[in-house]
Design an enzyme around this catalytic site. Structure first.
Site, PDB file in Angstrom:
ATOM      1  N   ILE A   3       0.819  -1.211   0.000  1.00 55.93           N
ATOM      2  CA  ILE A   3       0.000   0.000   0.000  1.00 55.93           C
ATOM      3  C   ILE A   3       0.855   1.265   0.000  1.00 55.93           C
ATOM      4  O   ILE A   3       0.350   2.354  -0.314  1.00 55.93           O
ATOM      5  CB  ILE A   3      -0.969   0.022   1.207  1.00 55.93           C
ATOM      6  N   LYS A  32      -6.914   2.376  20.137  1.00 57.59           N
ATOM      7  CA  LYS A  32      -5.684   3.083  20.530  1.00 57.59           C
ATOM      8  C   LYS A  32      -5.564   4.437  19.843  1.00 57.59           C
ATOM      9  O   LYS A  32      -4.660   5.219  20.144  1.00 57.59           O
ATOM     10  CB  LYS A  32      -4.471   2.209  20.215  1.00 57.59           C
ATOM     11  N   LYS A  54      -2.926   5.770  13.539  1.00 57.22           N
ATOM     12  CA  LYS A  54      -4.292   5.363  13.224  1.00 57.22           C
ATOM     13  C   LYS A  54      -5.239   6.561  13.289  1.00 57.22           C
ATOM     14  O   LYS A  54      -6.148   6.702  12.475  1.00 57.22           O
ATOM     15  CB  LYS A  54      -4.751   4.264  14.187  1.00 57.22           C
TER      16      LYS A  54
END
Length: 606
Positions: A338, A405, A417
Protein backbone atom coordinates in the site's frame (compact mmCIF):
# COMPACT_ATOMS: atom_id res chain seq x y z
CA UNK A 1 -22.81 -57.08 2.95
CA UNK A 2 -23.30 -56.18 6.63
CA UNK A 3 -26.68 -54.59 5.88
CA UNK A 4 -27.86 -57.59 3.84
CA UNK A 5 -26.82 -60.01 6.57
CA UNK A 6 -28.59 -57.90 9.20
CA UNK A 7 -31.71 -57.70 7.00
CA UNK A 8 -31.79 -61.46 6.43
CA UNK A 9 -31.44 -62.12 10.16
CA UNK A 10 -34.27 -59.71 11.05
CA UNK A 11 -36.57 -61.19 8.37
CA UNK A 12 -35.88 -64.71 9.65
CA UNK A 13 -36.47 -63.78 13.31
CA UNK A 14 -39.64 -61.85 12.48
CA UNK A 15 -40.98 -64.74 10.38
CA UNK A 16 -40.54 -67.14 13.29
CA UNK A 17 -42.13 -64.68 15.73
CA UNK A 18 -45.14 -63.96 13.47
CA UNK A 19 -45.90 -67.62 12.83
CA UNK A 20 -45.44 -68.42 16.50
CA UNK A 21 -47.80 -65.59 17.50
CA UNK A 22 -50.52 -66.91 15.18
CA UNK A 23 -50.35 -70.52 16.29
CA UNK A 24 -49.92 -69.69 19.98
CA UNK A 25 -53.03 -67.50 19.78
CA UNK A 26 -55.27 -69.72 17.64
CA UNK A 27 -54.58 -73.26 18.94
CA UNK A 28 -55.62 -72.67 22.59
CA UNK A 29 -58.88 -71.20 21.33
CA UNK A 30 -59.56 -74.22 19.05
CA UNK A 31 -58.06 -77.32 20.73
CA UNK A 32 -59.80 -79.70 18.31
CA UNK A 33 -59.11 -78.00 15.00
CA UNK A 34 -60.79 -79.49 12.02
CA UNK A 35 -59.60 -79.36 8.41
CA UNK A 36 -61.46 -76.12 7.75
CA UNK A 37 -60.26 -74.44 10.92
CA UNK A 38 -56.71 -75.59 10.25
CA UNK A 39 -56.96 -74.05 6.78
CA UNK A 40 -58.13 -70.75 8.25
CA UNK A 41 -55.21 -70.72 10.68
CA UNK A 42 -52.69 -71.55 7.93
CA UNK A 43 -54.14 -68.93 5.57
CA UNK A 44 -54.12 -66.36 8.37
CA UNK A 45 -50.51 -67.19 9.25
CA UNK A 46 -49.31 -66.89 5.64
CA UNK A 47 -51.29 -63.67 5.08
CA UNK A 48 -50.00 -62.14 8.30
CA UNK A 49 -46.42 -63.12 7.48
CA UNK A 50 -46.56 -61.52 4.03
CA UNK A 51 -48.30 -58.41 5.35
CA UNK A 52 -45.79 -58.08 8.18
CA UNK A 53 -42.83 -57.94 5.82
CA UNK A 54 -44.60 -55.49 3.50
CA UNK A 55 -45.56 -53.10 6.31
CA UNK A 56 -42.17 -53.54 8.02
CA UNK A 57 -40.42 -52.32 4.89
CA UNK A 58 -42.98 -49.54 4.48
CA UNK A 59 -42.46 -48.24 8.04
CA UNK A 60 -38.69 -48.82 7.94
CA UNK A 61 -38.53 -51.40 10.73
CA UNK A 62 -35.60 -53.13 9.06
CA UNK A 63 -33.67 -49.87 8.60
CA UNK A 64 -33.90 -48.63 12.18
CA UNK A 65 -30.92 -48.74 14.57
CA UNK A 66 -32.56 -50.61 17.44
CA UNK A 67 -29.81 -49.82 19.90
CA UNK A 68 -31.33 -46.30 19.89
CA UNK A 69 -34.97 -47.51 19.94
CA UNK A 70 -37.53 -45.20 21.52
CA UNK A 71 -41.22 -44.25 21.31
CA UNK A 72 -40.99 -43.57 17.57
CA UNK A 73 -39.82 -47.10 16.85
CA UNK A 74 -42.53 -48.55 19.12
CA UNK A 75 -45.24 -46.65 17.22
CA UNK A 76 -43.89 -47.99 13.92
CA UNK A 77 -44.17 -51.54 15.29
CA UNK A 78 -47.75 -50.94 16.45
CA UNK A 79 -48.73 -49.63 13.01
CA UNK A 80 -47.12 -52.52 11.14
CA UNK A 81 -48.71 -55.12 13.46
CA UNK A 82 -52.16 -53.51 13.45
CA UNK A 83 -52.38 -53.21 9.67
CA UNK A 84 -51.13 -56.79 9.27
CA UNK A 85 -53.86 -58.06 11.60
CA UNK A 86 -56.56 -55.95 9.86
CA UNK A 87 -55.58 -57.28 6.41
CA UNK A 88 -55.55 -60.84 7.80
CA UNK A 89 -59.05 -60.36 9.23
CA UNK A 90 -60.34 -59.08 5.88
CA UNK A 91 -58.76 -62.08 4.15
CA UNK A 92 -60.52 -64.47 6.55
CA UNK A 93 -63.83 -62.70 5.88
CA UNK A 94 -63.62 -62.83 2.10
CA UNK A 95 -62.14 -66.33 1.80
CA UNK A 96 -63.97 -68.17 4.60
CA UNK A 97 -66.96 -65.84 5.10
CA UNK A 98 -66.08 -65.41 8.78
CA UNK A 99 -63.54 -63.85 11.10
CA UNK A 100 -61.84 -65.46 14.10
CA UNK A 101 -61.97 -62.30 16.25
CA UNK A 102 -60.62 -63.78 19.47
CA UNK A 103 -57.72 -65.32 17.59
CA UNK A 104 -56.89 -62.05 15.85
CA UNK A 105 -57.06 -60.01 19.07
CA UNK A 106 -54.89 -62.53 20.89
CA UNK A 107 -52.49 -62.62 17.95
CA UNK A 108 -52.29 -58.80 17.93
CA UNK A 109 -51.20 -58.73 21.58
CA UNK A 110 -48.70 -61.60 21.32
CA UNK A 111 -47.48 -60.22 18.00
CA UNK A 112 -46.67 -56.75 19.48
CA UNK A 113 -45.05 -58.22 22.56
CA UNK A 114 -42.83 -60.56 20.58
CA UNK A 115 -41.78 -58.13 17.82
CA UNK A 116 -41.37 -55.12 20.15
CA UNK A 117 -39.83 -57.21 22.88
CA UNK A 118 -37.22 -58.69 20.54
CA UNK A 119 -36.03 -55.20 19.58
CA UNK A 120 -35.86 -53.86 23.11
CA UNK A 121 -34.28 -57.04 24.48
CA UNK A 122 -31.53 -56.53 21.88
CA UNK A 123 -31.06 -52.95 23.01
CA UNK A 124 -30.87 -54.04 26.67
CA UNK A 125 -28.42 -56.79 25.77
CA UNK A 126 -26.13 -54.33 23.96
CA UNK A 127 -26.31 -51.89 26.87
CA UNK A 128 -25.45 -54.60 29.37
CA UNK A 129 -22.70 -56.50 27.56
CA UNK A 130 -21.28 -54.40 24.73
CA UNK A 131 -21.00 -51.02 26.40
CA UNK A 132 -19.52 -51.60 29.78
CA UNK A 133 -17.92 -48.53 31.32
CA UNK A 134 -14.74 -50.12 32.62
CA UNK A 135 -11.70 -47.92 32.11
CA UNK A 136 -13.74 -44.92 31.01
CA UNK A 137 -13.47 -41.45 32.51
CA UNK A 138 -16.39 -40.20 34.56
CA UNK A 139 -18.27 -37.28 33.01
CA UNK A 140 -20.59 -34.75 34.61
CA UNK A 141 -23.07 -33.21 32.14
CA UNK A 142 -24.24 -29.67 32.87
CA UNK A 143 -27.72 -29.40 31.38
CA UNK A 144 -30.31 -32.18 31.56
CA UNK A 145 -32.30 -30.85 28.60
CA UNK A 146 -32.65 -32.53 25.22
CA UNK A 147 -29.06 -31.70 24.19
CA UNK A 148 -27.61 -33.00 27.46
CA UNK A 149 -29.59 -36.23 27.20
CA UNK A 150 -28.48 -36.71 23.60
CA UNK A 151 -24.86 -36.33 24.68
CA UNK A 152 -25.38 -38.82 27.50
CA UNK A 153 -27.06 -41.33 25.21
CA UNK A 154 -24.35 -41.12 22.57
CA UNK A 155 -21.64 -41.53 25.19
CA UNK A 156 -23.46 -44.55 26.61
CA UNK A 157 -23.82 -46.18 23.20
CA UNK A 158 -20.41 -45.47 21.68
CA UNK A 159 -17.77 -48.11 22.25
CA UNK A 160 -15.08 -45.61 21.21
CA UNK A 161 -16.14 -42.90 23.67
CA UNK A 162 -13.64 -42.29 26.45
CA UNK A 163 -16.27 -40.81 28.76
CA UNK A 164 -19.03 -42.36 30.84
CA UNK A 165 -21.81 -40.00 31.98
CA UNK A 166 -22.51 -40.51 35.69
CA UNK A 167 -24.56 -37.43 36.66
CA UNK A 168 -26.43 -34.38 35.40
CA UNK A 169 -26.40 -30.84 36.78
CA UNK A 170 -29.37 -28.57 36.04
CA UNK A 171 -30.81 -25.46 37.71
CA UNK A 172 -34.35 -26.49 36.74
CA UNK A 173 -35.90 -27.62 40.05
CA UNK A 174 -38.41 -29.82 38.18
CA UNK A 175 -35.57 -31.97 36.88
CA UNK A 176 -33.56 -32.29 40.07
CA UNK A 177 -33.72 -35.67 41.84
CA UNK A 178 -35.04 -37.30 38.65
CA UNK A 179 -33.16 -39.87 36.54
CA UNK A 180 -32.69 -39.60 32.78
CA UNK A 181 -31.24 -42.67 31.03
CA UNK A 182 -30.56 -44.04 34.52
CA UNK A 183 -28.40 -40.99 35.26
CA UNK A 184 -29.37 -38.83 38.27
CA UNK A 185 -29.79 -35.05 38.20
CA UNK A 186 -27.77 -34.14 41.30
CA UNK A 187 -28.63 -30.46 41.71
CA UNK A 188 -27.98 -26.96 40.39
CA UNK A 189 -24.85 -25.13 39.21
CA UNK A 190 -23.78 -24.50 42.80
CA UNK A 191 -23.39 -28.28 43.25
CA UNK A 192 -20.71 -28.68 40.56
CA UNK A 193 -17.70 -28.49 42.87
CA UNK A 194 -19.12 -30.87 45.50
CA UNK A 195 -20.36 -33.33 42.84
CA UNK A 196 -16.96 -33.48 41.14
CA UNK A 197 -15.30 -34.23 44.48
CA UNK A 198 -17.90 -36.74 45.65
CA UNK A 199 -18.13 -38.76 42.41
CA UNK A 200 -14.51 -38.40 41.27
CA UNK A 201 -15.46 -36.65 38.02
CA UNK A 202 -12.74 -36.41 35.35
CA UNK A 203 -14.58 -34.34 32.72
CA UNK A 204 -17.34 -31.74 32.80
CA UNK A 205 -19.41 -31.28 29.64
CA UNK A 206 -21.48 -28.09 29.34
CA UNK A 207 -24.41 -29.24 27.18
CA UNK A 208 -26.59 -26.14 26.77
CA UNK A 209 -26.24 -24.92 23.14
CA UNK A 210 -28.32 -21.75 23.68
CA UNK A 211 -26.22 -20.62 26.64
CA UNK A 212 -25.47 -16.88 26.79
CA UNK A 213 -21.93 -15.63 27.37
CA UNK A 214 -22.83 -14.36 30.86
CA UNK A 215 -24.37 -17.71 31.84
CA UNK A 216 -21.37 -19.59 30.45
CA UNK A 217 -19.07 -17.40 32.51
CA UNK A 218 -21.04 -18.26 35.63
CA UNK A 219 -20.88 -21.99 34.95
CA UNK A 220 -17.20 -21.92 34.00
CA UNK A 221 -16.39 -20.07 37.23
CA UNK A 222 -17.86 -23.01 39.17
CA UNK A 223 -16.10 -25.56 36.94
CA UNK A 224 -12.75 -23.81 37.37
CA UNK A 225 -12.95 -24.48 41.11
CA UNK A 226 -12.38 -28.17 40.31
CA UNK A 227 -9.55 -30.06 38.64
CA UNK A 228 -11.89 -31.66 36.08
CA UNK A 229 -11.39 -30.85 32.42
CA UNK A 230 -14.21 -28.63 31.14
CA UNK A 231 -15.64 -29.04 27.64
CA UNK A 232 -18.62 -27.58 25.84
CA UNK A 233 -21.18 -28.55 23.25
CA UNK A 234 -20.72 -27.10 19.74
CA UNK A 235 -22.38 -23.80 18.86
CA UNK A 236 -26.13 -23.93 18.29
CA UNK A 237 -25.87 -22.78 14.65
CA UNK A 238 -23.42 -25.61 13.90
CA UNK A 239 -25.82 -28.15 15.41
CA UNK A 240 -28.82 -26.74 13.53
CA UNK A 241 -27.01 -26.70 10.18
CA UNK A 242 -25.77 -30.24 10.75
CA UNK A 243 -22.08 -29.38 10.48
CA UNK A 244 -21.40 -31.38 13.62
CA UNK A 245 -23.35 -33.49 16.08
CA UNK A 246 -23.84 -33.22 19.82
CA UNK A 247 -21.15 -35.85 20.36
CA UNK A 248 -18.46 -33.46 19.08
CA UNK A 249 -17.74 -31.70 22.36
CA UNK A 250 -14.87 -29.22 22.31
CA UNK A 251 -12.70 -27.44 24.80
CA UNK A 252 -13.97 -24.15 26.19
CA UNK A 253 -12.11 -21.29 24.51
CA UNK A 254 -11.29 -17.85 25.89
CA UNK A 255 -13.59 -16.41 23.23
CA UNK A 256 -16.52 -18.25 24.81
CA UNK A 257 -16.00 -16.36 28.06
CA UNK A 258 -16.34 -12.82 26.72
CA UNK A 259 -19.30 -11.38 28.60
CA UNK A 260 -21.07 -10.14 25.49
CA UNK A 261 -23.39 -11.57 22.86
CA UNK A 262 -22.31 -11.32 19.19
CA UNK A 263 -23.58 -8.54 16.96
CA UNK A 264 -26.37 -9.63 14.62
CA UNK A 265 -26.02 -8.39 11.07
CA UNK A 266 -28.55 -6.53 8.94
CA UNK A 267 -28.35 -9.25 6.31
CA UNK A 268 -30.67 -7.55 3.83
CA UNK A 269 -28.78 -4.23 3.81
CA UNK A 270 -25.36 -5.90 3.62
CA UNK A 271 -26.50 -8.18 0.82
CA UNK A 272 -27.76 -5.25 -1.25
CA UNK A 273 -24.39 -3.49 -0.84
CA UNK A 274 -22.21 -6.53 -1.63
CA UNK A 275 -24.17 -9.02 -3.72
CA UNK A 276 -23.04 -8.89 -7.34
CA UNK A 277 -20.48 -6.15 -6.57
CA UNK A 278 -16.68 -5.99 -6.68
CA UNK A 279 -15.02 -5.86 -3.26
CA UNK A 280 -11.35 -5.11 -2.55
CA UNK A 281 -9.74 -6.02 0.78
CA UNK A 282 -6.29 -4.70 1.65
CA UNK A 283 -4.32 -6.79 4.11
CA UNK A 284 -6.43 -9.72 2.91
CA UNK A 285 -3.94 -12.25 4.23
CA UNK A 286 -4.05 -10.92 7.80
CA UNK A 287 -6.25 -12.22 10.59
CA UNK A 288 -8.91 -9.49 10.22
CA UNK A 289 -8.61 -9.11 6.46
CA UNK A 290 -8.92 -12.84 5.77
CA UNK A 291 -12.00 -13.13 8.02
CA UNK A 292 -13.61 -10.18 6.22
CA UNK A 293 -13.02 -12.06 2.95
CA UNK A 294 -14.65 -15.22 4.36
CA UNK A 295 -17.70 -13.38 5.62
CA UNK A 296 -18.37 -11.22 2.59
CA UNK A 297 -18.04 -14.30 0.36
CA UNK A 298 -21.30 -15.59 1.84
CA UNK A 299 -23.06 -12.52 0.40
CA UNK A 300 -22.15 -13.54 -3.18
CA UNK A 301 -20.09 -10.63 -4.50
CA UNK A 302 -19.23 -10.83 -8.19
CA UNK A 303 -15.51 -10.40 -7.48
CA UNK A 304 -13.17 -10.27 -4.48
CA UNK A 305 -9.76 -8.68 -4.91
CA UNK A 306 -7.31 -9.98 -2.29
CA UNK A 307 -4.62 -7.33 -1.90
CA UNK A 308 -1.65 -7.98 0.34
CA UNK A 309 2.10 -7.64 0.69
CA UNK A 310 2.79 -11.14 2.03
CA UNK A 311 2.90 -13.74 -0.75
CA UNK A 312 2.21 -16.76 1.45
CA UNK A 313 -0.69 -15.27 3.41
CA UNK A 314 -2.44 -14.16 0.19
CA UNK A 315 -1.86 -17.62 -1.30
CA UNK A 316 -3.50 -19.29 1.72
CA UNK A 317 -6.67 -17.16 1.74
CA UNK A 318 -6.87 -17.40 -2.06
CA UNK A 319 -6.79 -21.21 -1.93
CA UNK A 320 -9.30 -21.32 0.93
CA UNK A 321 -11.84 -19.11 -0.84
CA UNK A 322 -11.42 -20.92 -4.15
CA UNK A 323 -12.18 -24.27 -2.53
CA UNK A 324 -15.45 -22.91 -1.11
CA UNK A 325 -16.57 -20.22 -3.57
CA UNK A 326 -14.39 -20.66 -6.65
CA UNK A 327 -17.32 -21.56 -8.91
CA UNK A 328 -19.52 -18.68 -7.72
CA UNK A 329 -17.13 -15.75 -7.20
CA UNK A 330 -14.24 -14.36 -9.23
CA UNK A 331 -11.30 -14.32 -6.84
CA UNK A 332 -8.27 -12.21 -7.77
CA UNK A 333 -5.10 -12.36 -5.64
CA UNK A 334 -3.00 -9.19 -5.93
CA UNK A 335 0.48 -8.83 -4.43
CA UNK A 336 1.16 -5.19 -3.70
CA UNK A 337 2.39 -2.78 -1.03
CA UNK A 338 0.00 0.00 0.00
CA UNK A 339 3.02 2.31 0.25
CA UNK A 340 3.44 1.93 -3.53
CA UNK A 341 1.14 4.72 -4.69
CA UNK A 342 1.31 3.91 -8.40
CA UNK A 343 0.50 0.27 -7.72
CA UNK A 344 -2.58 1.20 -5.67
CA UNK A 345 -3.91 3.48 -8.41
CA UNK A 346 -3.33 0.80 -11.04
CA UNK A 347 -5.16 -1.84 -9.00
CA UNK A 348 -8.15 0.49 -8.52
CA UNK A 349 -8.15 1.39 -12.20
CA UNK A 350 -8.13 -2.25 -13.33
CA UNK A 351 -10.70 -3.69 -10.91
CA UNK A 352 -12.86 -0.63 -10.13
CA UNK A 353 -14.19 -1.97 -6.81
CA UNK A 354 -17.52 -0.86 -5.37
CA UNK A 355 -16.42 -1.37 -1.75
CA UNK A 356 -12.94 -1.24 -0.19
CA UNK A 357 -12.11 -2.64 3.24
CA UNK A 358 -8.73 -1.25 4.27
CA UNK A 359 -7.28 -3.68 6.81
CA UNK A 360 -3.58 -3.41 5.93
CA UNK A 361 -1.61 -1.75 8.74
CA UNK A 362 1.25 -1.97 11.20
CA UNK A 363 -0.46 -2.58 14.54
CA UNK A 364 2.10 -3.83 17.08
CA UNK A 365 2.41 -1.06 19.69
CA UNK A 366 5.93 -1.65 21.13
CA UNK A 367 7.45 -2.38 17.69
CA UNK A 368 6.06 0.85 16.25
CA UNK A 369 7.57 2.78 19.18
CA UNK A 370 10.96 1.65 17.90
CA UNK A 371 10.03 2.19 14.24
CA UNK A 372 7.94 5.38 14.04
CA UNK A 373 9.01 6.14 10.46
CA UNK A 374 7.66 2.79 9.20
CA UNK A 375 4.45 3.27 11.19
CA UNK A 376 3.78 6.60 9.46
CA UNK A 377 4.74 5.28 6.02
CA UNK A 378 2.37 2.34 6.28
CA UNK A 379 -0.52 3.56 8.41
CA UNK A 380 -0.68 7.18 7.17
CA UNK A 381 0.87 7.29 3.69
CA UNK A 382 -0.43 3.81 2.84
CA UNK A 383 -3.96 4.72 3.88
CA UNK A 384 -3.71 7.99 1.93
CA UNK A 385 -2.62 6.12 -1.20
CA UNK A 386 -5.44 3.58 -1.06
CA UNK A 387 -8.07 6.18 -0.11
CA UNK A 388 -7.12 8.65 -2.85
CA UNK A 389 -7.05 5.84 -5.41
CA UNK A 390 -10.55 4.85 -4.25
CA UNK A 391 -11.70 8.45 -4.64
CA UNK A 392 -10.18 8.77 -8.10
CA UNK A 393 -11.84 5.64 -9.47
CA UNK A 394 -15.29 6.11 -7.96
CA UNK A 395 -15.40 3.55 -5.17
CA UNK A 396 -18.81 3.73 -3.46
CA UNK A 397 -17.71 2.97 0.12
CA UNK A 398 -14.30 2.93 1.80
CA UNK A 399 -14.01 1.40 5.29
CA UNK A 400 -10.85 2.00 7.33
CA UNK A 401 -10.00 -0.49 10.06
CA UNK A 402 -8.93 1.70 12.98
CA UNK A 403 -8.26 0.98 16.65
CA UNK A 404 -9.30 1.98 20.15
CA UNK A 405 -5.68 3.08 20.53
CA UNK A 406 -6.52 6.04 18.25
CA UNK A 407 -8.39 7.69 21.16
CA UNK A 408 -6.15 10.06 23.14
CA UNK A 409 -3.13 8.08 21.90
CA UNK A 410 0.07 7.84 23.90
CA UNK A 411 1.90 5.73 21.33
CA UNK A 412 2.99 5.93 17.70
CA UNK A 413 0.69 3.15 16.45
CA UNK A 414 -2.45 4.74 17.91
CA UNK A 415 -1.39 8.19 16.72
CA UNK A 416 -0.87 7.02 13.15
CA UNK A 417 -4.29 5.36 13.22
CA UNK A 418 -5.90 8.61 14.39
CA UNK A 419 -4.10 10.57 11.66
CA UNK A 420 -5.30 7.99 9.13
CA UNK A 421 -8.86 8.67 10.36
CA UNK A 422 -8.24 12.40 9.82
CA UNK A 423 -7.00 11.72 6.29
CA UNK A 424 -10.13 9.86 5.24
CA UNK A 425 -12.40 12.36 7.05
CA UNK A 426 -10.85 15.14 5.00
CA UNK A 427 -11.36 13.12 1.82
CA UNK A 428 -14.97 12.39 2.76
CA UNK A 429 -15.70 16.13 2.72
CA UNK A 430 -14.43 16.43 -0.85
CA UNK A 431 -15.32 13.10 -2.45
CA UNK A 432 -18.37 11.25 -3.74
CA UNK A 433 -16.97 8.16 -2.01
CA UNK A 434 -18.29 7.48 1.50
CA UNK A 435 -15.26 7.23 3.81
CA UNK A 436 -15.81 5.73 7.28
CA UNK A 437 -13.65 4.25 10.03
CA UNK A 438 -14.31 1.34 12.38
CA UNK A 439 -12.76 1.18 15.84
CA UNK A 440 -12.55 -1.91 18.00
CA UNK A 441 -10.38 -3.21 20.79
CA UNK A 442 -7.95 -6.08 20.94
CA UNK A 443 -8.84 -9.03 18.74
CA UNK A 444 -8.47 -12.42 20.38
CA UNK A 445 -6.31 -14.78 18.37
CA UNK A 446 -5.11 -12.20 15.86
CA UNK A 447 -1.44 -11.91 15.02
CA UNK A 448 0.36 -10.04 17.75
CA UNK A 449 -2.42 -10.49 20.30
CA UNK A 450 -1.74 -11.74 23.81
CA UNK A 451 -3.50 -15.10 23.40
CA UNK A 452 -0.92 -16.81 21.13
CA UNK A 453 1.85 -15.48 23.40
CA UNK A 454 0.14 -16.77 26.54
CA UNK A 455 -0.43 -20.18 24.94
CA UNK A 456 3.25 -20.50 24.05
CA UNK A 457 4.27 -19.56 27.56
CA UNK A 458 1.85 -22.11 29.04
CA UNK A 459 3.11 -24.85 26.71
CA UNK A 460 6.64 -24.03 27.83
CA UNK A 461 5.65 -24.49 31.45
CA UNK A 462 5.26 -20.81 32.33
CA UNK A 463 5.32 -18.32 33.73
CA UNK A 464 2.78 -16.22 31.82
CA UNK A 465 4.00 -12.62 31.58
CA UNK A 466 1.49 -9.84 32.18
CA UNK A 467 2.55 -6.19 32.04
CA UNK A 468 0.54 -4.96 35.03
CA UNK A 469 -2.04 -6.48 37.37
CA UNK A 470 -4.51 -3.60 36.80
CA UNK A 471 -4.12 -3.28 33.02
CA UNK A 472 -7.44 -3.66 31.18
CA UNK A 473 -8.41 -4.01 27.53
CA UNK A 474 -11.53 -4.39 25.45
CA UNK A 475 -11.60 -7.72 23.64
CA UNK A 476 -13.52 -9.17 20.75
CA UNK A 477 -13.23 -12.18 18.47
CA UNK A 478 -11.95 -12.11 14.89
CA UNK A 479 -15.40 -12.96 13.40
CA UNK A 480 -17.00 -10.30 15.59
CA UNK A 481 -14.53 -7.64 14.48
CA UNK A 482 -15.08 -8.58 10.85
CA UNK A 483 -18.86 -8.43 11.21
CA UNK A 484 -18.58 -4.91 12.63
CA UNK A 485 -16.50 -3.82 9.66
CA UNK A 486 -19.00 -5.26 7.17
CA UNK A 487 -21.99 -3.78 9.00
CA UNK A 488 -20.28 -0.39 9.18
CA UNK A 489 -19.87 -0.38 5.41
CA UNK A 490 -23.61 -1.00 5.04
CA UNK A 491 -24.54 1.76 7.53
CA UNK A 492 -22.07 4.32 6.18
CA UNK A 493 -23.27 7.78 5.21
CA UNK A 494 -19.78 9.28 5.21
CA UNK A 495 -17.36 10.58 7.83
CA UNK A 496 -18.50 8.38 10.72
CA UNK A 497 -16.44 6.40 13.18
CA UNK A 498 -18.26 3.22 14.16
CA UNK A 499 -17.65 1.54 17.50
CA UNK A 500 -18.89 -1.79 18.85
CA UNK A 501 -20.43 -1.95 22.29
CA UNK A 502 -17.73 -4.22 23.67
CA UNK A 503 -19.17 -4.66 27.12
CA UNK A 504 -16.89 -4.27 30.10
CA UNK A 505 -13.11 -4.13 29.67
CA UNK A 506 -11.27 -7.26 30.75
CA UNK A 507 -8.26 -7.39 33.04
CA UNK A 508 -5.31 -8.95 31.21
CA UNK A 509 -4.39 -10.89 34.33
CA UNK A 510 -7.91 -12.42 34.46
CA UNK A 511 -7.58 -13.42 30.81
CA UNK A 512 -4.27 -15.10 31.62
CA UNK A 513 -5.78 -16.96 34.57
CA UNK A 514 -8.69 -18.24 32.49
CA UNK A 515 -6.36 -19.41 29.73
CA UNK A 516 -4.21 -21.30 32.25
CA UNK A 517 -7.29 -23.05 33.66
CA UNK A 518 -8.61 -23.82 30.18
CA UNK A 519 -5.28 -25.42 29.34
CA UNK A 520 -5.71 -27.86 32.22
CA UNK A 521 -3.28 -26.29 34.69
CA UNK A 522 -3.55 -24.43 37.96
CA UNK A 523 -2.31 -20.87 38.48
CA UNK A 524 0.29 -22.24 40.91
CA UNK A 525 1.66 -24.73 38.35
CA UNK A 526 2.22 -22.12 35.60
CA UNK A 527 2.62 -18.89 37.53
CA UNK A 528 2.08 -15.27 36.46
CA UNK A 529 4.91 -12.76 36.24
CA UNK A 530 4.37 -8.99 36.01
CA UNK A 531 6.88 -7.50 33.57
CA UNK A 532 5.94 -3.81 33.69
CA UNK A 533 4.23 -1.53 31.17
CA UNK A 534 5.96 -1.51 27.78
CA UNK A 535 6.82 1.61 25.73
CA UNK A 536 3.70 3.38 24.46
CA UNK A 537 1.18 1.30 26.40
CA UNK A 538 -1.71 2.70 28.46
CA UNK A 539 -3.29 1.12 31.51
CA UNK A 540 -6.69 1.20 29.81
CA UNK A 541 -8.09 2.00 26.38
CA UNK A 542 -11.06 4.12 25.24
CA UNK A 543 -13.29 3.66 22.21
CA UNK A 544 -14.55 7.21 21.74
CA UNK A 545 -13.44 10.57 23.05
CA UNK A 546 -16.01 12.35 25.21
CA UNK A 547 -16.53 14.94 22.46
CA UNK A 548 -17.18 12.22 19.88
CA UNK A 549 -19.87 10.17 21.58
CA UNK A 550 -23.48 9.97 20.39
CA UNK A 551 -25.30 8.39 23.36
CA UNK A 552 -27.74 6.27 21.35
CA UNK A 553 -26.56 3.35 19.18
CA UNK A 554 -27.22 3.68 15.46
CA UNK A 555 -27.69 -0.07 15.29
CA UNK A 556 -27.99 -2.68 18.06
CA UNK A 557 -24.64 -2.68 19.89
CA UNK A 558 -23.03 -0.33 17.34
CA UNK A 559 -22.36 3.28 18.28
CA UNK A 560 -21.38 6.12 16.01
CA UNK A 561 -19.08 9.07 16.61
CA UNK A 562 -18.25 12.19 14.65
CA UNK A 563 -14.57 12.62 15.46
CA UNK A 564 -13.47 16.23 15.09
CA UNK A 565 -11.36 17.02 12.06
CA UNK A 566 -8.73 19.50 13.18
CA UNK A 567 -5.15 20.57 12.43
CA UNK A 568 -5.38 20.00 8.69
CA UNK A 569 -2.36 22.25 8.17
CA UNK A 570 -0.23 20.14 10.46
CA UNK A 571 -1.29 16.95 8.67
CA UNK A 572 -0.27 18.48 5.38
CA UNK A 573 3.03 19.63 6.88
CA UNK A 574 3.72 16.09 8.11
CA UNK A 575 3.01 14.63 4.68
CA UNK A 576 5.20 17.17 2.89
CA UNK A 577 8.15 17.35 5.33
CA UNK A 578 8.13 13.75 6.55
CA UNK A 579 11.49 12.77 5.03
CA UNK A 580 13.23 15.66 6.80
CA UNK A 581 12.22 14.49 10.29
CA UNK A 582 14.31 12.34 12.57
CA UNK A 583 12.67 9.29 14.17
CA UNK A 584 12.29 11.07 17.49
CA UNK A 585 10.78 14.11 15.78
CA UNK A 586 8.30 11.88 13.92
CA UNK A 587 7.30 10.22 17.18
CA UNK A 588 6.73 13.50 18.99
CA UNK A 589 4.99 15.13 16.03
CA UNK A 590 2.41 12.38 15.38
CA UNK A 591 1.52 11.93 19.07
CA UNK A 592 1.00 15.69 19.51
CA UNK A 593 -0.93 15.89 16.25
CA UNK A 594 -3.25 13.01 17.16
CA UNK A 595 -3.91 14.60 20.58
CA UNK A 596 -4.55 18.11 19.12
CA UNK A 597 -1.55 19.54 20.97
CA UNK A 598 0.83 22.18 19.69
CA UNK A 599 3.74 20.84 17.70
CA UNK A 600 7.04 22.56 18.41
CA UNK A 601 8.43 21.69 14.96
CA UNK A 602 5.34 23.01 13.17
CA UNK A 603 5.31 26.18 15.30
CA UNK A 604 8.97 26.90 14.49
CA UNK A 605 8.38 26.27 10.79
CA UNK A 606 5.50 28.73 10.69
Amino acid sequence: MAFKSRLALLVLIDSILVLSAVYVSYIPLHPSLGITSFGIVSTSAITMLICHHIFSFYYGLYQKAWEYASIGELLAIVKAVTFSVVVTGLTEHFVYNGVMFRGLVSTWMVYILSIGGSRFVWRTFRDAYFHRNKGKKKALIVGAGSAGRMVARQLQKSQEAELCPVAFIDDDLRKQKLHYLNIPVIGGIHCIESTVTKLGIDNIIIAIPSLSKAELNKIFTECSKTKAKTQILPKLEDLVTGKISVSHVRDVEVEDLLGREPVKLDMEKISSDISGKTVLVTGAGGSIGSEICRQISSFSPAKIVLLGHGENSIYLIDMELRSSYGEKIEIVPVIGDIQDRNRMFKVMEVHKPDVVYHAAAHKHVPLMEYNPREAVKNNVFGTKNVAEAADTFGVKTFVLISSDKAVNPTNVMGSTKRIAEMVIQKLDQESETKFVAVRFGNVLGSRGSVIPLFKKQIQAGGPVTVTHEDMTRYFMTIPEASRLVIQAGALAKGGEIFVLDMGEPVKIVDLAKNLIKLSGYTIEEIGIKFSGIRPGEKMFEELLNEKEVYPEPIYPKIFIGKALLEQEEEIQYLLERFNHFTSNEIKAFVINLANRKKNRIFTIAK
